[in-house]
Design a protein around this motif. Sequence first.
Motif, PDB file in Angstrom:
ATOM      1  N   LEU A  21     -34.287 -32.631  38.145  1.00  0.00           N
ATOM      2  CA  LEU A  21     -32.916 -32.996  37.800  1.00  0.00           C
ATOM      3  C   LEU A  21     -31.939 -32.373  38.793  1.00  0.00           C
ATOM      4  O   LEU A  21     -32.003 -31.172  39.056  1.00  0.00           O
ATOM      5  N   VAL A  22     -31.062 -33.206  39.374  1.00  0.00           N
ATOM      6  CA  VAL A  22     -30.033 -32.706  40.286  1.00  0.00           C
ATOM      7  C   VAL A  22     -28.663 -33.158  39.784  1.00  0.00           C
ATOM      8  O   VAL A  22     -28.537 -34.180  39.116  1.00  0.00           O
ATOM      9  N   ASP A  23     -27.663 -32.380  40.121  1.00  0.00           N
ATOM     10  CA  ASP A  23     -26.280 -32.687  39.787  1.00  0.00           C
ATOM     11  C   ASP A  23     -25.708 -33.532  40.921  1.00  0.00           C
ATOM     12  O   ASP A  23     -25.360 -33.009  41.979  1.00  0.00           O
ATOM     13  N   ALA A  24     -25.630 -34.838  40.727  1.00  0.00           N
ATOM     14  CA  ALA A  24     -25.169 -35.748  41.780  1.00  0.00           C
ATOM     15  C   ALA A  24     -23.710 -35.510  42.149  1.00  0.00           C
ATOM     16  O   ALA A  24     -23.268 -35.928  43.218  1.00  0.00           O
ATOM     17  N   PRO A  70     -46.498 -38.305  40.392  1.00  0.00           N
ATOM     18  CA  PRO A  70     -45.196 -38.892  40.656  1.00  0.00           C
ATOM     19  C   PRO A  70     -44.062 -37.901  40.387  1.00  0.00           C
ATOM     20  O   PRO A  70     -44.157 -37.070  39.489  1.00  0.00           O
ATOM     21  N   VAL A  71     -43.024 -38.011  41.193  1.00  0.00           N
ATOM     22  CA  VAL A  71     -41.856 -37.144  41.059  1.00  0.00           C
ATOM     23  C   VAL A  71     -40.626 -38.030  40.878  1.00  0.00           C
ATOM     24  O   VAL A  71     -40.403 -38.960  41.658  1.00  0.00           O
ATOM     25  N   LEU A  72     -39.860 -37.737  39.846  1.00  0.00           N
ATOM     26  CA  LEU A  72     -38.585 -38.406  39.619  1.00  0.00           C
ATOM     27  C   LEU A  72     -37.473 -37.427  39.967  1.00  0.00           C
ATOM     28  O   LEU A  72     -37.399 -36.346  39.388  1.00  0.00           O
ATOM     29  N   VAL A  73     -36.648 -37.797  40.924  1.00  0.00           N
ATOM     30  CA  VAL A  73     -35.438 -37.043  41.191  1.00  0.00           C
ATOM     31  C   VAL A  73     -34.363 -37.732  40.362  1.00  0.00           C
ATOM     32  O   VAL A  73     -33.919 -38.837  40.685  1.00  0.00           O
ATOM     33  N   ALA A  74     -34.001 -37.094  39.254  1.00  0.00           N
ATOM     34  CA  ALA A  74     -33.027 -37.651  38.318  1.00  0.00           C
ATOM     35  C   ALA A  74     -31.632 -37.193  38.732  1.00  0.00           C
ATOM     36  O   ALA A  74     -31.282 -36.032  38.549  1.00  0.00           O
ATOM     37  N   ALA A  75     -30.872 -38.105  39.305  1.00  0.00           N
ATOM     38  CA  ALA A  75     -29.511 -37.801  39.750  1.00  0.00           C
ATOM     39  C   ALA A  75     -28.589 -37.924  38.545  1.00  0.00           C
ATOM     40  O   ALA A  75     -28.252 -39.025  38.108  1.00  0.00           O
ATOM     41  N   ASN A  76     -28.180 -36.787  38.002  1.00  0.00           N
ATOM     42  CA  ASN A  76     -27.383 -36.731  36.787  1.00  0.00           C
ATOM     43  C   ASN A  76     -25.889 -36.767  37.110  1.00  0.00           C
ATOM     44  O   ASN A  76     -25.489 -36.511  38.236  1.00  0.00           O
ATOM     45  N   LYS A  77     -25.097 -37.047  36.101  1.00  0.00           N
ATOM     46  CA  LYS A  77     -23.629 -37.048  36.138  1.00  0.00           C
ATOM     47  C   LYS A  77     -23.046 -38.221  36.935  1.00  0.00           C
ATOM     48  O   LYS A  77     -21.985 -38.104  37.542  1.00  0.00           O
ATOM     49  N   LEU A  78     -23.744 -39.363  36.938  1.00  0.00           N
ATOM     50  CA  LEU A  78     -23.219 -40.525  37.653  1.00  0.00           C
ATOM     51  C   LEU A  78     -21.965 -41.093  37.012  1.00  0.00           C
ATOM     52  O   LEU A  78     -21.308 -41.944  37.599  1.00  0.00           O
ATOM     53  N   ASP A  79     -21.620 -40.616  35.819  1.00  0.00           N
ATOM     54  CA  ASP A  79     -20.395 -41.057  35.172  1.00  0.00           C
ATOM     55  C   ASP A  79     -19.158 -40.425  35.805  1.00  0.00           C
ATOM     56  O   ASP A  79     -18.048 -40.886  35.582  1.00  0.00           O
ATOM     57  N   ALA A  83     -19.564 -38.074  41.839  1.00  0.00           N
ATOM     58  CA  ALA A  83     -21.019 -38.133  41.961  1.00  0.00           C
ATOM     59  C   ALA A  83     -21.449 -39.108  43.052  1.00  0.00           C
ATOM     60  O   ALA A  83     -20.850 -40.171  43.234  1.00  0.00           O
ATOM     61  N   LEU A  84     -22.490 -38.720  43.774  1.00  0.00           N
ATOM     62  CA  LEU A  84     -23.070 -39.599  44.778  1.00  0.00           C
ATOM     63  C   LEU A  84     -23.979 -40.616  44.099  1.00  0.00           C
ATOM     64  O   LEU A  84     -24.701 -40.269  43.160  1.00  0.00           O
ATOM     65  N   PRO A  85     -23.991 -41.862  44.567  1.00  0.00           N
ATOM     66  CA  PRO A  85     -24.938 -42.832  44.016  1.00  0.00           C
ATOM     67  C   PRO A  85     -26.372 -42.453  44.418  1.00  0.00           C
ATOM     68  O   PRO A  85     -26.565 -41.694  45.374  1.00  0.00           O
ATOM     69  N   PRO A  86     -27.374 -42.959  43.709  1.00  0.00           N
ATOM     70  CA  PRO A  86     -28.763 -42.564  43.981  1.00  0.00           C
ATOM     71  C   PRO A  86     -29.201 -42.708  45.438  1.00  0.00           C
ATOM     72  O   PRO A  86     -29.924 -41.855  45.950  1.00  0.00           O
TER      73      PRO A  86
END
Length: 173
Positions: A21-24, A70-79, A83-86
Amino acid sequence: LRHHALNRITASEPLSGIIFLVDAANLSSSTGGRADEGLTEAGEYLHDVLLALQKRYTSATTSKGPAAMPVLVAANKLDLFTALPPQLVRAALEAEITRVRTTRAKGLLDSGIGAEDAGAEDERDWLGDGGEGKFEFAQMEEVNVPVSVLGGNVLGSEGSDVQRWWEWIAEHL
């Protein structure tokens, strides 16, 4: 907690996947070409996680190798507006991991360890294509570690939006 997470990755217990999980909203580059602290911290830790997964694959004692991780980089706070888009989260993290690789390689060379001195064990300390050139998440597929970057938000004025993350989890369980 990071130490415990890295220990869990290297343990023999099976995992179905990893969610990073990352803070986008905290990954944008600052002025002067230097990365913000959030991007630097996320890039260094993700580098270490991916390197541990790569070592897990290259240290396998069977010809088949370990199952895919598998690794998911979950870009959080897109609201949030900042925030940067994925796609930009992916590009920023790949660039930061490239910088981490370059910095660590320079540190090894400065310590007097040259490429001719490095043994087979040291070769596994380079993430991706031998540690040269630009890092891309696609390089991790060679060691059975597919990386996906998907956006969402846990909280928000209109509620959460984590559907893409749930779909990824359902696909990899």
